[in-house]
Design an enzyme around this catalytic site. Structure first.
Site, PDB file in Angstrom:
ATOM      1  N   GLY A  44      57.880  33.290  84.629  1.00 35.82           N
ATOM      2  CA  GLY A  44      57.992  32.578  85.899  1.00 35.82           C
ATOM      3  C   GLY A  44      59.397  32.041  86.104  1.00 35.82           C
ATOM      4  CG  ASN A  89      56.904  45.143  74.572  1.00 34.79           C
ATOM      5  OD1 ASN A  89      57.718  44.389  74.064  1.00 34.79           O
ATOM      6  ND2 ASN A  89      55.668  44.782  74.854  1.00 34.79           N
ATOM      7  N   GLY A  91      61.848  35.628  85.486  1.00 30.48           N
ATOM      8  CA  GLY A  91      61.869  34.573  86.496  1.00 30.48           C
ATOM      9  C   GLY A  91      62.462  34.954  87.832  1.00 30.48           C
ATOM     10  CB  CYS A 105      54.271  45.194  69.351  1.00 32.33           C
ATOM     11  SG  CYS A 105      54.220  45.726  71.055  1.00 32.33           S
ATOM     12  CE  LYS A 134      46.578  46.373  81.909  1.00 30.69           C
ATOM     13  NZ  LYS A 134      47.201  45.203  81.375  1.00 30.69           N
ATOM     14  CB  ILE A 168      64.362  38.067  78.377  1.00 30.65           C
ATOM     15  CG1 ILE A 168      63.947  37.123  79.517  1.00 30.65           C
ATOM     16  CG2 ILE A 168      65.841  37.898  78.076  1.00 30.65           C
ATOM     17  CD1 ILE A 168      64.122  35.625  79.239  1.00 30.65           C
ATOM     18  CG  ASN A 169      58.420  40.946  76.746  1.00 36.20           C
ATOM     19  OD1 ASN A 169      57.668  40.422  77.563  1.00 36.20           O
ATOM     20  ND2 ASN A 169      58.063  41.986  76.021  1.00 36.20           N
ATOM     21  CB  SER A 209      55.476  46.605  81.988  1.00 41.35           C
ATOM     22  OG  SER A 209      54.295  46.898  81.277  1.00 41.35           O
ATOM     23  CG  LEU A 261      50.246  44.679  74.284  1.00 40.83           C
ATOM     24  CD1 LEU A 261      50.728  45.211  72.943  1.00 40.83           C
ATOM     25  CD2 LEU A 261      51.265  44.989  75.374  1.00 40.83           C
TER      26      LEU A 261
END
Length: 304
Positions: free
Chosen positions: A218, A128, A245, A131, A45, A192-193, A21, A73
């Site tokens: 990354g 998610n 990553g 937030c 998204k 993971i986020n 996303s 967001l």
């Protein structure tokens, strides 16, 4: 012949490769470059109840082996996503899609998920919980097991489709949060986020990003992601989508050995828009190189 098919909560994917996303828009932007139906699925998204303009600019900072972003967001809101974006998406992508949902209160999460749950194109809801909870001092829902569980329960109460909770790595004990989500009824975990990062401009002597800090993603975060996927997959009995990553077919295999059933690719899409296509095409070669006949045989293999 090798088998690249995997199954997430009853949905069979042709391969485990899923653009993450926020890095793939609503798909049709990439459909101009290649046939995106080769993807296992993709996560569109992040969607919120109300439209969001996003954070002030600059929002992106480069760094070695990754990037920092604080987009905030930005999205047109769930009603416009359903009325405008999904019909455009349906013209170029003919598989179940993953709907990524964000919210700033439990009620917002439930409202947005309930609407997206009714959309035939949506196969999985990816919630998610990174937030800020506006009713409890702005602390992220994903940093507290009870808060993450409360979001999970509220969403499960108003939906029929599989619910995967996307966890933040910015915690000391990700396992307790994953287990709390499982106990609250989550069908899967996504992790993971982004991690938290920051850059400072030496000329101005000020933070590069207007928000000061942002999400660090990354290839630099890959070892952290593998470690957390391994820990969570070992602790829960529901499927895990791994990300963080990932930028090669070898990375996909490594993530699956750690315990992921499917793998999302994020920041790499922004560097090379063809990366997911290239990974899918390279997967059979890498499987043969490591004597893997069926991807399902290696899920969690590093723990056996």
């Amino acid at each position: 012949m090798v088998n690249t098919k995997v199954t997430l909560s009853g949905i069979t994917l042709d391969n485990p490769v899923i653009p993450a996303s926020g890095t793939f828009g609503y798909g049709y932007e990439f459909a101009e470059l290649y046939d995106i139906n080769i993807l296992g699925s993709f996560s569109f998204k992040g969607t919120t109840k109300e439209p969001r303009f996003g954070n002030p600019t600059p929002r992106i900072a480069e760094c070695p082996a990754g990037m920092i972003n604080s987009v905030g967001l930005q999205n047109p809101g769930v009603e416009k996503v359903i009325s405008e974006e999904l019909p455009k998406l349906a013209k170029c992508f003919h598989k179940p899609v993953i709907a990524n949902v964000s919210g700033f209160s439990i009620e917002e999460y439930a409202y947005t998920c309930a609407l997206l749950d009714k959309e035939p194109q949506v196969g999985i809801l990816e919630v998610n919980v990174s937030c800020p909870n506006v009713h409890h001092g702005g602390m992220s829902f994903g940093t507290d097991p009870a808060a993450a569980a409360a979001v999970t329960k509220a969403v499960k109460a108003v939906t029929t489709k599989p619910v995967y909770i996307k966890l933040t790595p910015n915690v000391t004990d990700i396992v307790s949060i994953a287990k709390a989500c499982e106990e609250a009824g989550a069908d899967g975990i996504a992790l993971i986020n982004t991690m938290m990062g920051m850059r400072i401009d030496l000329k101005t002597k000020k933070p590069v990003i207007a928000n000061k800090m942002g999400g660090f993603s990354g290839s630099a975060i890959f070892p952290v992601a593998v470690r957390m996927v391994y820990q969570v997959a070992e602790a829960v009995n529901i499927p895990v989508i791994g990300m963080g990553g990932v930028s090669s077919a070898e990375d996909v295999i490594e993530m699956m050995l750690a315990g992921a059933t499917a793998v999302e690719i994020g920041a790499a899409n922004l560097v090379n828009p063809f990366i997911c296509k290239e990974i899918i095409e390279d997967l059979p070669r890498v499987m043969e190189k490591y004597n893997i006949k069926d991807l399902n045989d290696i899920i969690g293999g590093a723990r056996k």
